[in-house]
Design an enzyme around this catalytic site. Structure first.
Site, PDB file in Angstrom:
ATOM      1  CE  LYS A  42       2.333  -7.289 -17.456  1.00 47.50           C
ATOM      2  NZ  LYS A  42       2.073  -7.548 -16.005  1.00 47.50           N
ATOM      3  CG  ASP A  69      -0.077 -10.919 -16.335  1.00 49.39           C
ATOM      4  OD1 ASP A  69      -0.204 -12.148 -16.433  1.00 49.39           O
ATOM      5  OD2 ASP A  69       0.989 -10.368 -15.971  1.00 49.39           O
ATOM      6  CE  LYS A  71       2.179 -14.274 -14.647  1.00 44.23           C
ATOM      7  NZ  LYS A  71       1.872 -12.819 -14.441  1.00 44.23           N
ATOM      8  CG  ASP A  74      -8.598 -22.713  -8.147  1.00 43.28           C
ATOM      9  OD1 ASP A  74      -8.948 -23.867  -7.787  1.00 43.28           O
ATOM     10  OD2 ASP A  74      -8.574 -21.733  -7.387  1.00 43.28           O
ATOM     11  CB  THR A 128      10.556 -14.047 -17.917  1.00 44.28           C
ATOM     12  OG1 THR A 128       9.885 -13.048 -17.153  1.00 44.28           O
ATOM     13  CG2 THR A 128       9.776 -14.347 -19.183  1.00 44.28           C
ATOM     14  NE  ARG A 219      11.270  -2.911 -13.668  1.00 47.32           N
ATOM     15  CZ  ARG A 219      11.746  -3.876 -12.907  1.00 47.32           C
ATOM     16  NH1 ARG A 219      12.325  -3.600 -11.752  1.00 47.32           N
ATOM     17  NH2 ARG A 219      11.663  -5.137 -13.299  1.00 47.32           N
TER      18      ARG A 219
END
Length: 243
Positions: A42, A69, A71, A74, A128, A219
């Site tokens: 990603k 990614d 997002k 507009d 999230t 991570r």
């Protein structure tokens, strides 16, 4: 329960490793320790801003499926143009914000299906990192789960491939949106890992049992002493939960 679309030969890896780095050099160092047969990657706003489209194309050329990614959110024309350019990079998946509304979602879908390379197109529902009080503050009615369900239904009606959602919402969305609707789940943390800044999280096994299609992991892999071993452990947990 079977993970939707699971392939034990890893021709369709279910783990998407989040390259949350500020430079191409840092990201490349991690990517060199992984395997395109075991994961996808990603690329988000930080790395894309630092390294640009050329780095995305390098990852694609190295055999990795790339989830871009960014997002997009507009006016419909602008989002459609951005999706078309993203498709031309050869990425495997791209996303938009469902809160952009029906016209924007439809324009994005049209841009993708008419491109030479047709990536999967998914929508972000509720981040999230956001809880119930966060939604109240920005004027979104209902609980995070209710908002996610509304936006997922809209996304499906507009012909997109799926949504990004918390593992806590996957079971309900799987029942609501059907077995072929993709559910891409961030906030994945093995039980031994730190929570970090995610609010709605789950272990890989929990996410799979709840119906997730793909798991975004950052991570626990990128900061592991041996990233490949950490990735393999998560893949093993996924396979066990998918039986």
């Amino acid at each position: 329960m079977n993970l939707p679309g699971v392939n034990m030969k890893m021709s369709d890896p279910k783990v998407i490793v989040a390259l949350d780095y500020a430079s191409a050099a840092e990201a490349s160092a991690l990517v060199a320790r992984l395997d395109p047969g075991l994961c996808r990657l990603k690329v988000g706003k930080e790395l894309f801003t630092a390294a640009g489209p050329a780095f995305v194309e390098q990852l694609v050329s190295a055999g990795y499926g790339v989830f871009l990614d960014l997002k997009f959110h507009d006016i419909p024309h602008t989002v459609a143009a951005a999706c078309r350019v993203a498709a031309n990079l050869g990425v495997w998946m791209v996303n938009v914000h469902a809160l952009g509304g029906r016209a924007m979602l439809a324009a994005a879908r049209e841009a993708v299906v008419t491109s030479a390379h047709q990536p999967k197109l998914i929508a972000v529902t509720v981040l999230t990192s956001m809880g119930a009080q966060d939604l109240v503050e920005v004027g979104v009615a209902g609980s995070p789960e209710e908002a996610v369900t509304r936006l997922a239904r809209l996304t499906r009606e507009c012909g997109l491939d799926g949504v990004v959602c918390s593992a806590r919402e996957t079971a309900a969305l799987r029942a609501t949106c059907g077995k072929d609707f993709l559910l891409v789940t961030p906030g994945i943390r093995p039980a031994s890992a730190a929570v970090g800044d995610q609010v709605r999280i789950a272990t890989p096994g929990d996410a799979v049992r709840n119906g997730a299609s793909y798991l975004v992991v950052g991570r626990p892999i990128t900061q592991a002493p041996d990233p490949l071993r950490a990735l393999e452990a998560i893949n093993t947990e996924i396979r066990g939960a998918a039986v």
